[in-house]
Design an enzyme around this catalytic site. Sequence first.
Site, PDB file in Angstrom:
ATOM      1  N   PHE A   1      -5.326  -3.339   0.298  1.00 46.07           N
ATOM      2  CA  PHE A   1      -5.779  -4.738   0.292  1.00 46.07           C
ATOM      3  C   PHE A   1      -4.903  -5.609   1.199  1.00 46.07           C
ATOM      4  CE2 PHE A   1      -6.698  -3.074  -4.068  1.00 46.07           C
ATOM      5  CZ  PHE A   1      -8.068  -2.988  -3.929  1.00 46.07           C
ATOM      6  N   LEU A   2      -4.724  -5.147   2.421  1.00 43.19           N
ATOM      7  CA  LEU A   2      -3.851  -5.817   3.390  1.00 43.19           C
ATOM      8  C   LEU A   2      -4.098  -7.313   3.542  1.00 43.19           C
ATOM      9  CD1 LEU A   2      -3.648  -3.563   6.542  1.00 43.19           C
ATOM     10  CD2 LEU A   2      -1.864  -4.183   4.930  1.00 43.19           C
ATOM     11  N   LYS A   3      -5.367  -7.712   3.453  1.00 40.09           N
ATOM     12  CA  LYS A   3      -5.696  -9.101   3.795  1.00 40.09           C
ATOM     13  C   LYS A   3      -5.648 -10.037   2.603  1.00 40.09           C
ATOM     14  CE  LYS A   3      -7.720  -8.011   8.059  1.00 40.09           C
ATOM     15  NZ  LYS A   3      -8.673  -8.092   9.080  1.00 40.09           N
ATOM     16  N   THR A   4      -5.131  -9.563   1.485  1.00 39.46           N
ATOM     17  CA  THR A   4      -5.070 -10.411   0.298  1.00 39.46           C
ATOM     18  C   THR A   4      -3.684 -11.051   0.189  1.00 39.46           C
ATOM     19  OG1 THR A   4      -6.556  -8.851  -0.761  1.00 39.46           O
ATOM     20  CG2 THR A   4      -5.478 -10.429  -2.185  1.00 39.46           C
TER      21      THR A   4
END
Lengths: 343, 382
Positions: free
Chosen positions: A109-112
């Site tokens: 979930f890199l973009k969280t």
Amino acid sequence: MPRNSDDEDRKLYSERPEWADVTPVPQYQGLNPIAPIFYTPQYKDATEYFRGVISTGEKSERVLELTEAIIRMNPAHYTAWQYRYQTLIALKSPLDLELKLMDGIAIQFLKTYQVWHHRRLLLTALHDTPSSSSSQPAALAELAFISRVLMVDSKNYHTWSYRQWLLSYFDDVHLWTGEISFVERLLEEDVRNNSAWHHRFFVVFGRGQQQGEEDRPEVLKRELGYTKDQISLAPNNPSAWNYLRGILEQTKTPFSNLESFVQLYVSSEPPKQDILDLENPAPGESAELPCVAALEFLADIHEQAGADRVQKAIEIWKSLGDKYDTMRKKYWEYRIREALASS
Amino acid sequence: MPSQPPPPLPHFARTGHAAHCNRCLTGLPSSQIDVDAQTLAVGFYCLGTLDILGLLESKTNEVERKDWKEWIWEQVRTGSYGTGFKPGSYMTPESKSLSETDQFREFDPPHLIMTYVALLSLAILRDDFSKLDRQGITKFVRSCQREDGSFSSLPNSGDSDLREVYCAFAISSMLDDWSGVDVDRAIQYIRRCMSYEGGYGQEPSGEALGGTTYCALASLYLAPSSKHRDPGTSITPTERSRMIRWLVQNQTLEHGGFSGRTNKLADACYCFWCGASLHILGASPLVNSTTLTTFLSSCQFKFGGFAKAPNERPDPYHTYLSLAAISLFPPPSENKDDPNYEEWKNVSRIDPLLNATLETEKWIRRHVPAPSHYQTFESHEH
């Protein structure tokens, strides 16, 4: 039971005897809610037990399992993160194990935002705990982890912000030392990676600059050399030119110091150099010339010189608007108007 | 060299955009669980879309609008931290008495960004704000400001970067009450976010980014004047030139739209964030509206909604921001012979600082400040 077992086949909390003592708390959605989500049975079930746990204030191992399950279904559930963190602290859980568990979640979930916020809290807690003999190994391991993540997504904003936070927060010479070669590795792979250029600026002129690089003229010389080399490899790269402008402005160095370098990039043909000038590397054979950024730079030099050289700047801006960068014609016309108004 | 005529504009899917947003307001599929903790924001992008298209009255009915207002008011939370709006009901227990316990006050608290979008949404729905606890909101804003001048999204926790600064400033401007903000300290924080490229990063030392550059600029221009400060004067002429240069550079050659960072691909949302930033700086004529229109029209999904880039799926966020960008930068006159030109131009004008239509902004100025403020204002006018 391992906490990170597979969620998919897992029974609902309402079917699990070890949760029978918790009263699930259903959600109040309101009669006509805005944009209600059609929850999966698993999410509805887990969040009802989460509300149940909140209402009693329970902080236990199984709460860690529950919050992890929710986070895996909705990594932006910031309350689950918040409660998880408080539970970890209350239980005095080993935070290094938590970081390990979070490694996989972070990459997934890199973009969280929350993924990175949680890591900041963990590293801060590790730093502040008097019992931990040294937080520096944790920070070093963290840098290595971030490097791995940046291999997956080399421009992820959260990941870079986190790296910059980590370096500033621990502010340890051992952490700073590898940064320039790290940036260079990334720029070797993609010289247009603006995040890497930005990080270089942060390391050299931002927080990192106190760390053993007191000889600033030498540092400026190194940075100019590096940037010119990168420009010669790929002249039409706004990231490198922005960096060049940035370091000149930061060190109050006049743009005109680079006139002979920039001149190599402003004609339509690559210049014929009889002697190899290491100070001023020329564009390669295949370079697309003239280079718009070089023309812009030269015009700035002319404008700063003032007097009759403003006219030369105006001619360049005209050529940019009419021929080399027609998309920004209005901008180049604006530069002409501004120059005429102030001269 | 004669300039080429711009490519033809596709049909403007006006009713499709409204339908996309109406669908989302009605409900979202389980694949959207990740917006569970930001429902109010989704609601704002949907309502904002209907507002900017001028279709709120015709595409929704009075009962729906009344229900939505009621639901938004249900998200109000009051505690020792003051009063604000929570993001939705994702944490709210069925039992009212349980929701009033300390436990739920702590873990279902108001959120600064959601308070901003709640006020905007209520204004779009033409609420009279008679239920607004103005002093409570001011107190909440104050309890979110941190030592370094920034604001956290939740009282004492959550993210704190330029997005929250902007929301604190926008809320204070709407209330016409700045007593919840230490403006000078917040401006010092904003200044620390400025990058060598010309734009602002998300937090100090961050890479220049379109969205947070908008947050910084809009905050500086919303900030109240004082003895030692006029709007926008926290930016020196050199900084302004550098910022304009960087913003203009972000309009990409490849697709004609704006990217959020140097050397990144164009994205519909940055057409607003960068375009509105140029607008605030008084430099909107420098935008190439021909290529911008071409790009945004290619992000339109033909059945309604806008996506971040061509051939991607539409969503309310990119739909609203694309329309807001079109509002600030309508198709240029070169397109005027295009049969679809009038349709693309027929979008309400917006106020770039609050990010609301001019009509909604007027409503905010009239109804959100404490009534005594407005009376004073009116008596000055007469």
